[in-house]
Design an enzyme around this catalytic site. Structure first.
Site, PDB file in Angstrom:
ATOM      1  N   ASP A  29      67.132 -47.576  65.396  1.00  0.00           N
ATOM      2  CA  ASP A  29      68.459 -47.374  65.950  1.00  0.00           C
ATOM      3  C   ASP A  29      68.947 -45.979  65.563  1.00  0.00           C
ATOM      4  OD1 ASP A  29      69.123 -47.601  63.291  1.00  0.00           O
ATOM      5  OD2 ASP A  29      70.268 -49.445  63.508  1.00  0.00           O
ATOM      6  N   ASP A  73      67.052 -57.520  69.189  1.00  0.00           N
ATOM      7  CA  ASP A  73      66.896 -57.451  67.737  1.00  0.00           C
ATOM      8  C   ASP A  73      68.088 -58.130  67.100  1.00  0.00           C
ATOM      9  OD1 ASP A  73      68.807 -55.391  66.070  1.00  0.00           O
ATOM     10  OD2 ASP A  73      68.699 -54.844  68.185  1.00  0.00           O
TER      11      ASP A  73
END
EC number: 2.4.2.29
Length: 381
Positions: A92, A267
């Site tokens: 991320d 996720d």
């Protein structure tokens, strides 16, 4: 920039299953990515994560840039070598964690300045710096553009300002990423729960030419039904040929309903976080092994999940471990939950191929009706 080949093998309604091909291996979709916050999926060995069925894991830019430091990870061979994970890895951008530090950050048009939650040291994150950390220093196979996670709830004006900033940062992220043969970059759609803004953001992100597209600003407290509605208003504006990723989602019912709406990747920290707190996710729903009713239950956690963690340890034993504060209890339950989430995704993929996804969806929705999400857990496992 490389755009990894994405082959859709079967469809049922909007649900689809396929393969995203990366230089480090294939990612079977729909895919659930275990979260490896600090170069580890908490309480698990990497071979357990792989044996559970995960094709890809997620690394956390914010936490790794603070400790041990992205430059140090690079000196030690990059995140794959450092952690021992050999398959594909997505990182991320760090934007979500910085957004959550509302008392420790200052936003501006070029990036964000924030103070570490560890020692108070000051740091600067810009689109270019985020890409440097993810792609150059950590060596991620899939990097994410830096975006601003829009507050929920917010006004239409606030959401539009936020998505415009994210579009600008997306362009800057692409510029910093440049041309790479073995790595790709995903863009992020924002716009809160406003249909016109989701359309504007989606069309803007698509036009920028990313290798995949994520839906951001979800699972931030809007609830399951609004999450589904936001996906519904966004997906029609996304290309069929690129993978779609909903960030930070979620509970099993969220995964099933998102797949039904055409989402390919997910996720969430839930499997390992729940495991550390004595909760096991099963085909019948979640169970809390702290409860006294399991103290003499000699059945396995869930014998339908193909994992030693699920089949070889009794609920009574795990109840004892959790109540005693033994580390092994959290380890076994984290392992089981990770295996369950992967088994769920495998069953979803197979059901789409066999044209029975809608039947599976109806069955699981009935079983898990009481587990609909109300909030997102932060991306730290």
């Amino acid at each position: 920039m490389a755009t990894f080949p994405f082959e859709i093998k079967a469809r049922e309604g909007k649900a689809r299953t396929g393969v995203l091909k990366t230089p480090r291996g294939d990612i079977r979709t729909p895919a659930f990515m275990p979260v490896g916050t600090a170069a580890t999926v908490k309480a698990m060995y990497m071979d357990q994560v792989e044996q559970a069925g995960a094709d890809i894991i997620l690394g956390n830019t914010y936490h790794l840039m603070l400790r041990p430091g992205a430059e140090r990870v690079e000196r030690l061979g990059g995140l794959h070598a450092f952690s021992g994970w050999k398959g594909p890895m997505l990182t991320d951008s760090g934007g979500f964690q910085v957004w959550s530090l509302s008392q420790l950050r200052k936003m501006d048009a070029d990036g964000v300045t924030f103070r570490s939650h560890i020692d108070g040291s000051e740091h600067r994150l810009t689109p270019a710096r985020s890409i440097e950390i993810q792609a150059d220093l950590l060596g991620a196979d899939i990097s994410m553009q830096l975006d601003e996670c829009t507050d929920f709830p917010c006004t239409h004006e606030e959401a539009e300002r936020s998505l415009d900033l994210s579009l600008d940062w997306g362009a800057r992220s692409l510029e910093a990423f440049g041309d790479r043969d073995a790595q790709t970059l995903f863009g992020i759609v924002q716009g809160s729960n406003f249909p016109d803004l989701r359309e504007k953001s989606a069309k803007g992100v698509v036009s920028q030419g990313f290798g995949g597209i994520a839906l951001g600003g979800l699972a931030v407290g809007e609830g399951h039904d609004q999450m589904c509605a936001t996906i519904d208003m966004t997906v029609p504006h996304l290309p069929e040929a690129k993978p779609r990723y909903v960030m930070g989602v979620g509970k099993p019912i969220d995964l099933v309903e998102s797949v039904a709406r055409g989402i390919d990747m997910f996720d969430c920290v839930l499997p390992t976080r729940a495991g550390r707190h004595g909760q096991a996710w099963t085909w019948e729903g979640p169970i809390n092994l702290k409860n006294a009713r399991f103290s003499e239950d000699m059945s396995p956690v869930d014998e339908a999940v193909p994992s030693p963690a699920s089949q070889d340890y009794t609920r009574a034993y795990l109840h004892h471990l959790i109540k005693s504060g033994e580390y092994l209890g959290a380890m076994i339950l984290s392992w089981h939950n990770t295996a369950f989430f992967q088994a769920l995704m495998a069953e979803i993929r197979l059901s789409i191929v066999e044209n029975r996804f809608e039947a599976l969806r109806a069955e699981l929705s009935h079983r898990w009706a009481a587990t609909k999400s109300s909030a997102r857990a932060p991306k730290s496992a």
